[in-house]
Design a protein around this motif. Structure first.
Motif, PDB file in Angstrom:
ATOM      1  N   THR A 229      39.449  54.544  38.391  1.00  0.00           N
ATOM      2  CA  THR A 229      38.558  53.752  39.241  1.00  0.00           C
ATOM      3  C   THR A 229      37.313  53.291  38.483  1.00  0.00           C
ATOM      4  OG1 THR A 229      37.582  55.805  40.001  1.00  0.00           O
ATOM      5  CG2 THR A 229      39.243  54.837  41.406  1.00  0.00           C
ATOM      6  N   HIS A 230      36.792  52.145  38.913  1.00  0.00           N
ATOM      7  CA  HIS A 230      35.595  51.539  38.305  1.00  0.00           C
ATOM      8  C   HIS A 230      35.709  51.392  36.789  1.00  0.00           C
ATOM      9  CE1 HIS A 230      33.229  51.028  41.892  1.00  0.00           C
ATOM     10  NE2 HIS A 230      33.614  52.224  42.296  1.00  0.00           N
ATOM     11  N   GLY A 231      36.915  51.107  36.335  1.00  0.00           N
ATOM     12  CA  GLY A 231      37.109  50.850  34.907  1.00  0.00           C
ATOM     13  C   GLY A 231      37.126  52.112  34.061  1.00  0.00           C
ATOM     14  N   GLY A 302      36.439  38.001  42.140  1.00  0.00           N
ATOM     15  CA  GLY A 302      35.715  39.246  42.418  1.00  0.00           C
ATOM     16  C   GLY A 302      34.250  39.077  42.065  1.00  0.00           C
ATOM     17  N   ALA A 303      33.421  38.880  43.111  1.00  0.00           N
ATOM     18  CA  ALA A 303      31.976  38.668  42.903  1.00  0.00           C
ATOM     19  C   ALA A 303      31.292  40.020  42.797  1.00  0.00           C
ATOM     20  CB  ALA A 303      31.409  37.868  44.067  1.00  0.00           C
ATOM     21  N   THR A 304      31.578  40.715  41.728  1.00  0.00           N
ATOM     22  CA  THR A 304      31.088  42.087  41.574  1.00  0.00           C
ATOM     23  C   THR A 304      29.652  42.123  41.036  1.00  0.00           C
ATOM     24  OG1 THR A 304      31.919  42.137  39.329  1.00  0.00           O
ATOM     25  CG2 THR A 304      33.408  42.912  41.022  1.00  0.00           C
ATOM     26  N   ALA A 305      29.034  43.299  41.222  1.00  0.00           N
ATOM     27  CA  ALA A 305      27.712  43.506  40.628  1.00  0.00           C
ATOM     28  C   ALA A 305      27.844  43.422  39.110  1.00  0.00           C
ATOM     29  CB  ALA A 305      27.180  44.871  41.055  1.00  0.00           C
ATOM     30  N   LYS A 306      28.999  43.883  38.620  1.00  0.00           N
ATOM     31  CA  LYS A 306      29.238  43.824  37.168  1.00  0.00           C
ATOM     32  C   LYS A 306      29.185  42.381  36.673  1.00  0.00           C
ATOM     33  CE  LYS A 306      33.097  46.313  37.484  1.00  0.00           C
ATOM     34  NZ  LYS A 306      32.996  46.967  38.780  1.00  0.00           N
ATOM     35  N   VAL A 325      35.638  33.789  44.001  1.00  0.00           N
ATOM     36  CA  VAL A 325      36.307  34.121  45.266  1.00  0.00           C
ATOM     37  C   VAL A 325      36.184  35.625  45.468  1.00  0.00           C
ATOM     38  CG1 VAL A 325      37.963  32.206  45.316  1.00  0.00           C
ATOM     39  CG2 VAL A 325      38.592  34.323  44.128  1.00  0.00           C
ATOM     40  N   ASP A 326      36.072  36.048  46.725  1.00  0.00           N
ATOM     41  CA  ASP A 326      35.923  37.474  47.019  1.00  0.00           C
ATOM     42  C   ASP A 326      36.388  37.733  48.455  1.00  0.00           C
ATOM     43  OD1 ASP A 326      34.082  39.852  45.526  1.00  0.00           O
ATOM     44  OD2 ASP A 326      34.486  40.176  47.659  1.00  0.00           O
ATOM     45  N   THR A 327      36.815  38.980  48.699  1.00  0.00           N
ATOM     46  CA  THR A 327      37.311  39.335  50.033  1.00  0.00           C
ATOM     47  C   THR A 327      36.233  39.951  50.930  1.00  0.00           C
ATOM     48  OG1 THR A 327      37.983  41.441  49.058  1.00  0.00           O
ATOM     49  CG2 THR A 327      39.705  39.767  49.306  1.00  0.00           C
ATOM     50  N   GLY A 360      36.038  39.103  37.414  1.00  0.00           N
ATOM     51  CA  GLY A 360      34.785  39.810  37.674  1.00  0.00           C
ATOM     52  C   GLY A 360      35.107  41.241  38.081  1.00  0.00           C
ATOM     53  N   ALA A 361      36.246  41.410  38.763  1.00  0.00           N
ATOM     54  CA  ALA A 361      36.688  42.749  39.182  1.00  0.00           C
ATOM     55  C   ALA A 361      37.789  43.225  38.228  1.00  0.00           C
ATOM     56  CB  ALA A 361      37.173  42.713  40.628  1.00  0.00           C
ATOM     57  N   TRP A 362      37.488  43.222  36.924  1.00  0.00           N
ATOM     58  CA  TRP A 362      38.499  43.598  35.912  1.00  0.00           C
ATOM     59  C   TRP A 362      38.999  45.010  36.117  1.00  0.00           C
ATOM     60  CZ3 TRP A 362      37.184  47.835  33.037  1.00  0.00           C
ATOM     61  CH2 TRP A 362      35.829  48.159  32.970  1.00  0.00           C
ATOM     62  N   GLU A 367      45.843  45.784  40.377  1.00  0.00           N
ATOM     63  CA  GLU A 367      45.979  45.380  41.783  1.00  0.00           C
ATOM     64  C   GLU A 367      45.978  43.848  41.900  1.00  0.00           C
ATOM     65  OE1 GLU A 367      43.247  47.580  44.294  1.00  0.00           O
ATOM     66  OE2 GLU A 367      43.374  46.106  45.913  1.00  0.00           O
ATOM     67  N   ILE A 368      45.099  43.196  41.160  1.00  0.00           N
ATOM     68  CA  ILE A 368      44.954  41.740  41.261  1.00  0.00           C
ATOM     69  C   ILE A 368      46.145  41.020  40.619  1.00  0.00           C
ATOM     70  CG2 ILE A 368      43.544  39.752  40.555  1.00  0.00           C
ATOM     71  CD1 ILE A 368      41.072  41.640  40.904  1.00  0.00           C
ATOM     72  N   VAL A 369      46.544  41.475  39.438  1.00  0.00           N
ATOM     73  CA  VAL A 369      47.678  40.831  38.753  1.00  0.00           C
ATOM     74  C   VAL A 369      48.935  40.923  39.622  1.00  0.00           C
ATOM     75  CG1 VAL A 369      49.258  41.078  36.776  1.00  0.00           C
ATOM     76  CG2 VAL A 369      46.789  40.997  36.396  1.00  0.00           C
TER      77      VAL A 369
HETATM   78  P1  TYD Z   1      33.757  46.593  42.412  1.00  0.00           P
HETATM   79  O1  TYD Z   1      34.502  46.301  41.191  1.00  0.00           O
HETATM   80  O2  TYD Z   1      33.883  47.938  42.984  1.00  0.00           O
HETATM   81  O3  TYD Z   1      32.317  46.169  42.185  1.00  0.00           O
HETATM   82  P2  TYD Z   1      30.901  46.411  41.662  1.00  0.00           P
HETATM   83  O4  TYD Z   1      30.839  45.909  40.246  1.00  0.00           O
HETATM   84  O5  TYD Z   1      30.134  45.536  42.605  1.00  0.00           O
HETATM   85  O6  TYD Z   1      30.670  47.869  41.823  1.00  0.00           O
HETATM   86  O7  TYD Z   1      34.035  45.530  43.581  1.00  0.00           O
HETATM   87  C1  TYD Z   1      35.146  44.787  43.679  1.00  0.00           C
HETATM   88  C2  TYD Z   1      34.808  43.445  44.271  1.00  0.00           C
HETATM   89  O8  TYD Z   1      35.946  42.624  44.087  1.00  0.00           O
HETATM   90  C3  TYD Z   1      34.527  43.467  45.753  1.00  0.00           C
HETATM   91  O9  TYD Z   1      33.522  42.523  46.045  1.00  0.00           O
HETATM   92  C4  TYD Z   1      35.854  43.025  46.382  1.00  0.00           C
HETATM   93  C5  TYD Z   1      36.415  42.130  45.318  1.00  0.00           C
HETATM   94  N1  TYD Z   1      37.894  42.091  45.276  1.00  0.00           N
HETATM   95  C6  TYD Z   1      38.532  40.933  45.685  1.00  0.00           C
HETATM   96  O10 TYD Z   1      37.877  39.963  46.087  1.00  0.00           O
HETATM   97  N2  TYD Z   1      39.893  40.886  45.662  1.00  0.00           N
HETATM   98  C7  TYD Z   1      40.635  41.929  45.244  1.00  0.00           C
HETATM   99  O11 TYD Z   1      41.885  41.845  45.228  1.00  0.00           O
HETATM  100  C8  TYD Z   1      39.973  43.120  44.813  1.00  0.00           C
HETATM  101  C9  TYD Z   1      40.751  44.302  44.331  1.00  0.00           C
HETATM  102  C10 TYD Z   1      38.583  43.165  44.851  1.00  0.00           C
END
Ligand code: TYD
Length: 392
Positions: A229-231, A302-306, A325-327, A360-362, A367-369
């Protein structure tokens, strides 16, 4: 002594998404330091928690299957291995872990009101408060000592680590167990995932630094688990040194040794890391600029904080990444902090006209692939920056 090794530039608050692009958004310096004494890696600028963990905090633990599965598995392990009477979770977010337990067995602590309301609304006792010694005193009065305290991706967000562990050891029974999990510094350095650093991530833990830090509270790590988790995270199982019933697993010594062999206790390792980060930025910009010249349609996934750290450090604008794009409902139609890049609601056909998607959510690559087979089949490609920027 804290020694400086990397400047990630001026960064906005990572989870501070806004409904319109604010050119003059406040930015804070993001500089990384290594403590030569306890070997802790941390950022220098400390922003008041109240500014970061607000009442509309957008991060939701339940947004990914990877995380909910990980929490479910852990809950089964906790029940079987430790059989606790009561569990306290520090940073219970939207209840991804506590929902796996009976309501009278868990207590949540969550400072963000929007998240605390989700769990209390479902009948879970949730303290809408910041974790500190005052709260620990209140909890002890009400519930007595606790035999299991858990916290994921939270303790590294709290500036006063001394208060954090003082409060935990005050509330934990002598034979009690503390389980924490956070991104692994070893994995971060190996993967050059400098995006693990943003204003909320004050510390990046290692077995070496946690061991050194918790000693003064009479705490020790007795087991660890490497997680994906979290890379790449580490789950630390911690107990009081007075608890002689539980043995210290060899896994702890092995991980300690592995980190030492990699040089996590040496400043030079971080100087090398900083060089790699600068190269990573160059390579990533190279990829984006080439795609721009070819008029490719490039988005962020994935609009992550990362990703906020990356786009602000690399100065990526909307000519290189058109939108994300983000969910997550809270992020949709908002703008990436610090940049004029809009976040659009993820839909099944979101990638239909996309040539390249920057991950962004590497950390959710698998899961994404597997979710985006159609995109890949029609020739779509992902851009990833770990362990070095490339197109996959
Ligand atoms: P995360 O990597 O935990 O983020 P952070 O760097 O913010 O701690 O968050 C994943 C983000 O990616 C979250 O905003 C949801 C998004 N996401 C998608 O949009 N689609 C997906 O299939 C997955 C797995 C995550």
């Amino acid at each position: 002594m804290n020694k400086f090794f990397l400047d990630l530039g001026k960064q906005p608050l990572a989870n501070n998404y806004s409904s319109s692009y604010k050119k003059n958004q406040i930015k804070y310096s993001l500089k990384l330091f290594f403590n030569t004494k306890n070997k802790m890696v941390s950022i220098s600028k400390r922003i008041p928690s109240e500014k970061m963990f607000t009442n509309n905090y957008p991060y939701r633990s339940s947004m990914s299957k990877t995380m909910t599965n990980s929490f479910h598995k852990l809950s089964l392990e906790i029940k079987k291995r430790f059989k606790p009477k009561k569990i306290l979770e520090i940073g219970s977010n939207d209840g991804a872990l506590i929902k796996n337990f009976e309501k009278d067995k868990v207590i949540g602590v969550e400072p963000c009101n929007n998240l605390a309301q989700i769990t209390s609304g479902k009948g879970y006792l949730t303290y809408n408060k910041y974790w500190n010694y005052n709260l620990a005193q209140k909890l002890k009065k009400k519930h007595g000592e606790l035999d299991l305290i858990y916290s994921a991706n939270t303790l590294t967000h709290i500036s006063n680590l001394n208060d954090v562990f003082k409060s935990i050891s005050y509330l934990l029974s002598t034979n009690g167990i503390l389980i924490i999990e956070d991104p692994s510094l070893l994995e971060c350095v190996k993967k050059v995932s400098y995006d693990q650093f943003y204003n909320e991530h004050i510390y990046l833990f290692s077995v070496i630094s946690v061991t050194n830090f918790i000693k003064k509270f009479d705490l020790e790590i007795f087991d660890i688990k490497n997680l994906e988790t979290h890379g790449g995270s580490i789950r630390y199982y911690i107990k009081s040194v007075k608890n002689k019933k539980v043995k210290v697993s060899n896994k702890v010594k092995n991980q300690f040794q592995k980190e030492k062999e990699f040089g996590l206790d040496k400043f030079n390792t971080y100087k090398k890391f900083a060089k790699k980060v600068k190269l990573s930025k160059k390579k990533l910009l190279n990829i984006f600029n080439k795609l721009k010249l070819k008029n490719k349609n490039v988005i962020g996934y994935g609009a992550t904080a990362k990703a906020v750290t990356i786009i602000n450090y690399c100065k990526i604008e909307n000519d290189l990444i058109k939108n994300f794009v983000d969910t997550t409902p809270e992020k949709i139609n908002q703008y990436m902090p610090g940049k004029n890049i809009k976040i659009i609601k993820y839909k099944k056909n979101s990638l239909d006209n996309v040539d390249y998607a920057f991950l962004g959510a590497w950390n959710f690559k698998k899961e994404i692939v597997s979710k985006e087979k159609k995109f890949l089949k029609k020739g779509g490609k992902f851009i990833i920056h770990v362990p070095f920027p490339k197109i996959i």
